[in-house]
Motif scaffolding. Structure first.
Motif, short mmCIF file in Angstrom:
data_model
loop_
_atom_site.label_atom_id
_atom_site.label_comp_id
_atom_site.label_asym_id
_atom_site.label_seq_id
_atom_site.Cartn_x
_atom_site.Cartn_y
_atom_site.Cartn_z
N LYS A 142 1.07 6.46 -7.09
CA LYS A 142 -0.10 7.27 -7.46
C LYS A 142 0.19 8.76 -7.27
O LYS A 142 -0.19 9.60 -8.11
CB LYS A 142 -1.31 6.86 -6.62
N ASP A 143 0.86 9.12 -6.18
CA ASP A 143 1.20 10.52 -5.93
C ASP A 143 2.14 11.05 -7.01
O ASP A 143 1.98 12.17 -7.49
CB ASP A 143 1.86 10.67 -4.55
N ALA B 264 0.83 -1.21 0.00
CA ALA B 264 0.00 0.00 0.00
C ALA B 264 0.86 1.25 0.00
O ALA B 264 0.56 2.22 -0.71
CB ALA B 264 -0.93 -0.02 1.22
N GLN B 265 1.95 1.25 0.77
CA GLN B 265 2.84 2.41 0.81
C GLN B 265 3.45 2.68 -0.57
O GLN B 265 3.47 3.82 -1.04
CB GLN B 265 3.95 2.19 1.84
N VAL B 266 3.96 1.63 -1.20
CA VAL B 266 4.60 1.79 -2.51
C VAL B 266 3.59 2.24 -3.56
O VAL B 266 3.87 3.12 -4.38
CB VAL B 266 5.29 0.46 -2.93
N LEU B 267 2.39 1.65 -3.54
CA LEU B 267 1.35 2.03 -4.50
C LEU B 267 0.93 3.48 -4.33
O LEU B 267 0.70 4.20 -5.31
CB LEU B 267 0.14 1.11 -4.37
N ASN B 268 0.82 3.93 -3.08
CA ASN B 268 0.45 5.32 -2.82
C ASN B 268 1.52 6.28 -3.33
O ASN B 268 1.20 7.35 -3.86
CB ASN B 268 0.18 5.55 -1.33
N ILE B 269 2.78 5.90 -3.17
CA ILE B 269 3.88 6.72 -3.70
C ILE B 269 3.76 6.83 -5.21
O ILE B 269 3.88 7.92 -5.80
CB ILE B 269 5.24 6.11 -3.30
N GLY C 266 2.43 13.67 -13.96
CA GLY C 266 1.72 13.29 -15.17
C GLY C 266 2.25 12.03 -15.83
O GLY C 266 2.22 11.89 -17.05
N LEU C 267 2.75 11.10 -15.02
CA LEU C 267 3.36 9.88 -15.56
C LEU C 267 2.31 8.97 -16.19
O LEU C 267 1.15 8.96 -15.79
CB LEU C 267 4.08 9.11 -14.46
#
Length: 331
Positions: free
Chosen positions: A206-207, A199-204, A213-214
């Motif tokens: 997404k941010d 979850a931490q990596v996915l949130n990074i 704009g990736l």
């Protein structure tokens, strides 16, 4: 409408897995080929995420390697910002293209050089592309990249073995971001991590997508993760796309029997009483795939046409699906 950043058209990769010549002569065996990817087509719009899902061995990671040029395609084409990547990588534009697309690999324990410090790992693409050359500026840039992924400048002097799996994957993301790419290919970047760290990596990620704009190609076998990150979802089976739809449509109204089977296997956390159905059967041997639709031996809706005629991925009520039962209205 702006043109999509990535266009994949009829992409295929065939591997020769034959035994050595002398063995084939003695044992009188023919050459053997695996169609790891077989005619895959999709598009990814700028700033969006396409997720590819499917069971192990369906060709997801091969698609990723084809897109970045680690494998040459057997046929088909990949176009990045309108230009054929195979021609670009063979010419003078290769360095510029590699700067614009980067890849995050599945295993954070294998993708980092254990003999290099974090500074060396992240600084390598900066130096290779000539983006930063002066030592002090290099330290500042590496520190800024580490801060982007939730690590500190003090971590620069450490080695990979001093970090947890989630921290190593953050270092991999920082390295991928060093060249300021537009397109990131993420090959199961969280599969080797604990759920809380995922979850931490996915949130990074997404941010970073929101801020920079990736554009992402996200490869996973975890549909819960895909539901969190994807805008569009492509379902692969034995080297082919069988369904391609927006995330909302795919999760609320899946059409292909294989997609339904994958979604039915997800545990029901909300305790709604929905019957959980495990994925039935086994993936066929890719050296000897079934005739017709590759999924027909496991499909409850298969008929004679399914076993003899391979369905093509075609538009159907706003999605793309490759299934005779769907197009004929049998399900």
């Amino acid at each position: 409408m702006t043109a999509p950043l990535v266009q994949v058209d009829g992409l295929a990769k065939i591997f020769d897995v034959s035994a050595p010549w002398l063995n084939r002569v003695i044992e009188r065996k023919p050459r053997q080929f695996v169609h790891a990817v077989d005619g895959v087509s999709f598009e990814i719009a700028r700033g969006t995420t396409l997720a590819l899902v499917g069971e192990s061995g369906c060709g997801k990671s091969t698609v990723a390697r084809l897109l970045v040029g680690l494998y040459p395609p057997s046929r088909g084409a990949v176009r990045f910002d309108g230009a054929d990547t195979r021609e670009t990588l063979a010419g003078s534009g290769a360095r510029a293209l590699r700067r614009r697309m980067q890849m995050i690999f599945q295993d954070p324990y294998a993708s980092l050089n254990p003999r290099w410090t974090v500074r060396q790992i992240i600084a390598e693409p900066l130096q290779e592309h000539g983006l930063v050359t002066e030592a002090r500026a290099l330290d500042e840039r590496v520190a800024a990249l580490l801060a982007q992924v939730g690590l500190s400048a003090a971590d620069m002097v450490k080695f990979p073995h001093q970090f947890s799996g989630g921290q190593r994957q953050r270092i991999s993301i920082a390295r991928a971001l060093a060249t300021e790419p537009e397109f990131l290919i993420c090959d199961e970047p969280t599969s080797a991590l604990d759920v809380s760290v995922q979850a931490q990596v996915l949130n990074i990620m997404k941010d970073l997508q929101r801020r920079q704009g990736l554009t992402y190609l996200f490869i996973s076998h975890n549909l819960a993760v895909v539901r969190h990150v994807a805008d569009q979802v492509g379902v692969m089976y034995l080297g082919r796309l069988v369904e391609l739809a927006d995330r909302g449509t795919l999760f609320t109204a899946p059409r292909h029997p294989y997609t339904r089977m994958l979604l039915d296997a997800i545990p029901d956390i909300a305790m709604t009483g929905r019957q959980r159905t495990p994925v039935q059967g086994e993936v066929p041997n890719p050296l000897n795939p079934p005739s017709g639709c590759a999924f027909h031996p496991r499909c409850p809706h298969a008929n004679a046409r399914c076993s003899s005629e391979r369905p093509e991925l075609a538009e159907f009520k706003g999605i793309r699906v490759a299934c005779h039962a769907v197009t004929e209205g049998r399900i």
